[in-house]
Design a protein around this motif. Sequence first.
Motif, PDB file in Angstrom:
ATOM      1  N   SER A   1       0.827  -1.220   0.000  1.00  0.00           N
ATOM      2  CA  SER A   1       0.000   0.000   0.000  1.00  0.00           C
ATOM      3  C   SER A   1       0.855   1.261   0.000  1.00  0.00           C
ATOM      4  O   SER A   1       0.563   2.229  -0.702  1.00  0.00           O
ATOM      5  CB  SER A   1      -0.922   0.012   1.222  1.00  0.00           C
ATOM      6  OG  SER A   1      -1.856  -1.033   1.153  1.00  0.00           O
ATOM      7  N   LEU A   2       1.918   1.267   0.819  1.00  0.00           N
ATOM      8  CA  LEU A   2       2.751   2.461   0.945  1.00  0.00           C
ATOM      9  C   LEU A   2       3.658   2.654  -0.266  1.00  0.00           C
ATOM     10  O   LEU A   2       3.925   3.795  -0.665  1.00  0.00           O
ATOM     11  CB  LEU A   2       3.571   2.387   2.230  1.00  0.00           C
ATOM     12  CG  LEU A   2       2.721   2.494   3.508  1.00  0.00           C
ATOM     13  CD1 LEU A   2       3.530   2.087   4.730  1.00  0.00           C
ATOM     14  CD2 LEU A   2       2.159   3.902   3.688  1.00  0.00           C
ATOM     15  N   GLU A   3       4.121   1.575  -0.860  1.00  0.00           N
ATOM     16  CA  GLU A   3       4.947   1.708  -2.072  1.00  0.00           C
ATOM     17  C   GLU A   3       4.144   2.325  -3.205  1.00  0.00           C
ATOM     18  O   GLU A   3       4.692   3.021  -4.069  1.00  0.00           O
ATOM     19  CB  GLU A   3       5.504   0.342  -2.472  1.00  0.00           C
ATOM     20  CG  GLU A   3       6.660  -0.110  -1.574  1.00  0.00           C
ATOM     21  CD  GLU A   3       7.198  -1.482  -1.932  1.00  0.00           C
ATOM     22  OE1 GLU A   3       6.515  -2.202  -2.714  1.00  0.00           O
ATOM     23  OE2 GLU A   3       8.276  -1.843  -1.418  1.00  0.00           O
ATOM     24  N   ARG A   4       2.839   2.074  -3.202  1.00  0.00           N
ATOM     25  CA  ARG A   4       1.962   2.657  -4.211  1.00  0.00           C
ATOM     26  C   ARG A   4       1.934   4.180  -4.095  1.00  0.00           C
ATOM     27  O   ARG A   4       1.647   4.895  -5.060  1.00  0.00           O
ATOM     28  CB  ARG A   4       0.565   2.072  -3.993  1.00  0.00           C
ATOM     29  CG  ARG A   4      -0.449   2.324  -5.083  1.00  0.00           C
ATOM     30  CD  ARG A   4      -1.775   1.678  -4.713  1.00  0.00           C
ATOM     31  NE  ARG A   4      -2.346   2.273  -3.515  1.00  0.00           N
ATOM     32  CZ  ARG A   4      -3.021   1.608  -2.590  1.00  0.00           C
ATOM     33  NH1 ARG A   4      -3.190   0.309  -2.688  1.00  0.00           N
ATOM     34  NH2 ARG A   4      -3.519   2.244  -1.540  1.00  0.00           N
ATOM     35  N   LEU A   5       2.234   4.696  -2.869  1.00  0.00           N
ATOM     36  CA  LEU A   5       2.198   6.144  -2.625  1.00  0.00           C
ATOM     37  C   LEU A   5       3.566   6.803  -2.786  1.00  0.00           C
ATOM     38  O   LEU A   5       3.686   8.018  -2.615  1.00  0.00           O
ATOM     39  CB  LEU A   5       1.690   6.404  -1.201  1.00  0.00           C
ATOM     40  CG  LEU A   5       0.286   5.850  -0.887  1.00  0.00           C
ATOM     41  CD1 LEU A   5       0.003   5.953   0.607  1.00  0.00           C
ATOM     42  CD2 LEU A   5      -0.770   6.588  -1.693  1.00  0.00           C
ATOM     43  N   ALA A   6       4.582   6.002  -3.072  1.00  0.00           N
ATOM     44  CA  ALA A   6       5.952   6.537  -3.170  1.00  0.00           C
ATOM     45  C   ALA A   6       6.015   7.671  -4.188  1.00  0.00           C
ATOM     46  O   ALA A   6       5.422   7.598  -5.267  1.00  0.00           O
ATOM     47  CB  ALA A   6       6.919   5.426  -3.564  1.00  0.00           C
ATOM     48  N   GLY A   7       6.722   8.743  -3.797  1.00  0.00           N
ATOM     49  CA  GLY A   7       6.908   9.873  -4.707  1.00  0.00           C
ATOM     50  C   GLY A   7       5.816  10.921  -4.620  1.00  0.00           C
ATOM     51  O   GLY A   7       5.977  12.020  -5.160  1.00  0.00           O
ATOM     52  N   GLN A   8       4.715  10.612  -3.958  1.00  0.00           N
ATOM     53  CA  GLN A   8       3.647  11.601  -3.829  1.00  0.00           C
ATOM     54  C   GLN A   8       4.008  12.600  -2.727  1.00  0.00           C
ATOM     55  O   GLN A   8       4.577  12.227  -1.703  1.00  0.00           O
ATOM     56  CB  GLN A   8       2.316  10.921  -3.501  1.00  0.00           C
ATOM     57  CG  GLN A   8       1.811  10.007  -4.603  1.00  0.00           C
ATOM     58  CD  GLN A   8       0.364   9.565  -4.372  1.00  0.00           C
ATOM     59  OE1 GLN A   8      -0.416  10.256  -3.728  1.00  0.00           O
ATOM     60  NE2 GLN A   8       0.022   8.408  -4.913  1.00  0.00           N
ATOM     61  N   ASP A   9       3.646  13.860  -2.936  1.00  0.00           N
ATOM     62  CA  ASP A   9       3.953  14.866  -1.914  1.00  0.00           C
ATOM     63  C   ASP A   9       2.779  15.125  -0.987  1.00  0.00           C
ATOM     64  O   ASP A   9       2.887  15.861  -0.014  1.00  0.00           O
ATOM     65  CB  ASP A   9       4.432  16.173  -2.545  1.00  0.00           C
ATOM     66  CG  ASP A   9       3.427  16.761  -3.515  1.00  0.00           C
ATOM     67  OD1 ASP A   9       2.307  16.206  -3.625  1.00  0.00           O
ATOM     68  OD2 ASP A   9       3.750  17.776  -4.154  1.00  0.00           O
ATOM     69  N   HIS A  10       1.626  14.489  -1.262  1.00  0.00           N
ATOM     70  CA  HIS A  10       0.510  14.554  -0.331  1.00  0.00           C
ATOM     71  C   HIS A  10      -0.455  13.397  -0.613  1.00  0.00           C
ATOM     72  O   HIS A  10      -0.581  12.960  -1.762  1.00  0.00           O
ATOM     73  CB  HIS A  10      -0.213  15.912  -0.416  1.00  0.00           C
ATOM     74  CG  HIS A  10      -0.893  16.141  -1.730  1.00  0.00           C
ATOM     75  ND1 HIS A  10      -0.237  16.649  -2.824  1.00  0.00           N
ATOM     76  CD2 HIS A  10      -2.180  15.913  -2.123  1.00  0.00           C
ATOM     77  CE1 HIS A  10      -1.073  16.737  -3.844  1.00  0.00           C
ATOM     78  NE2 HIS A  10      -2.251  16.292  -3.452  1.00  0.00           N
TER      79      HIS A  10
END
Length: 397
Positions: A120-129
């Motif tokens: 789940s968290l790797e899917r959010l990698a690179g997002q700033d929010h």
Amino acid sequence: MSPADPVYWDPFDRDIAGDPYPVYERLRAEAPLYYNDRHDFYALSKHDDIDRALLDWQTFSSSRGPILEIIKAGIEIPPGTLLMEDPPAHDIHRSLLVRVFTPRRVLSLEPKIRQMCTRSLERLAGQDHFDLMTEFANEVPMRVIGMLLGIPEADQQAVRDRADANLRTEPGQQMQVSDKAIPHADHFAEYIDWRADHPSDDLMTELLHAEFEDTAGVRRTLTRQEILTYISVVAGAGNETTARLIGWLGSLLARYPDQRAELVADPRLIPNAIEETLRLEPTGHAIARYVTTDVEIRGATVPAGSAIMLLVASANRDEDRWSDPDRFDIHRKMTNLRTFGFGTHFCLGAALARLEAKIALEELLTHFPTWDVDPTALTLSPTSTVRGWESLPLTIP
């Protein structure tokens, strides 16, 4: 509410729910046995009084339900609804679920929980929010309960949505109590039928084959309806509360970045940080009970037939039990926590909730060691039973 006004606590008042702790402090000092004449219920706010009530299940009964609206509605409770039973039926039914929540089985879920959190968290990698609730916190317990029950991953979101919808209230309104307020699980029926032919190492298979002696002394297996009730209890109980716990970890650690940095430097501190979060910001603030006989509390008589609210969130900040109780301290020595209850109805899933929160926080700190929260963008969930964030937007520096 001005300090000159009589203290007033109302579980359906959204303004009070925004920050109930000053009201709890006044209740402990001014009205440790409180009566709300608008909604006709009593409330206890002191740690010792709440402990006595939780241990005395004969007087403070769960048989009408643990939620004020359900007690007031006087609806019939189906057997097997653990939160809404007293011994001996409670003990018989609880013993069947205890085997599912053994330390071995709970710990055996750790690799799968960690894998799911990482994914789940790797899917959010690179997002700033991103929104911690919708993108992560809500997903963790939903997937874990699905693992326990043996529900296919593709169907787990729908199961959570149904359980969640039953807790929703309009701001300032009570939960609308119908038979849906009692756990129902007709939507699980197809899974039970399938599991009967495809056994596995999960709760459904366990319950299909469990033998026990019922309250009539008959040795038997569970009926299909009893299994449905059990599964509904498990599916509903763990989702909302654990998701909100993860949300509180996110907001508190944004507010106390120095303590968050300590957790990043030494993850061994994480379990105690979770205990302190459970104390300071419990997801469930009150446990309701039905008073079976006249009982004297603090020199006053609470009459039989009353509903009484046990404010565990107030007990967790009782000055007589905790030093500097409103301070968040991940190094605090933790004792007398009442977030998971006490006595007969101590939460069966406490160890699982702690494990989920531990893994979720470990992985969150690994993937995102720092984050900020915009306090103006926070929204509390609209329920009278669970207090936590509906939305928690994080900004990643």
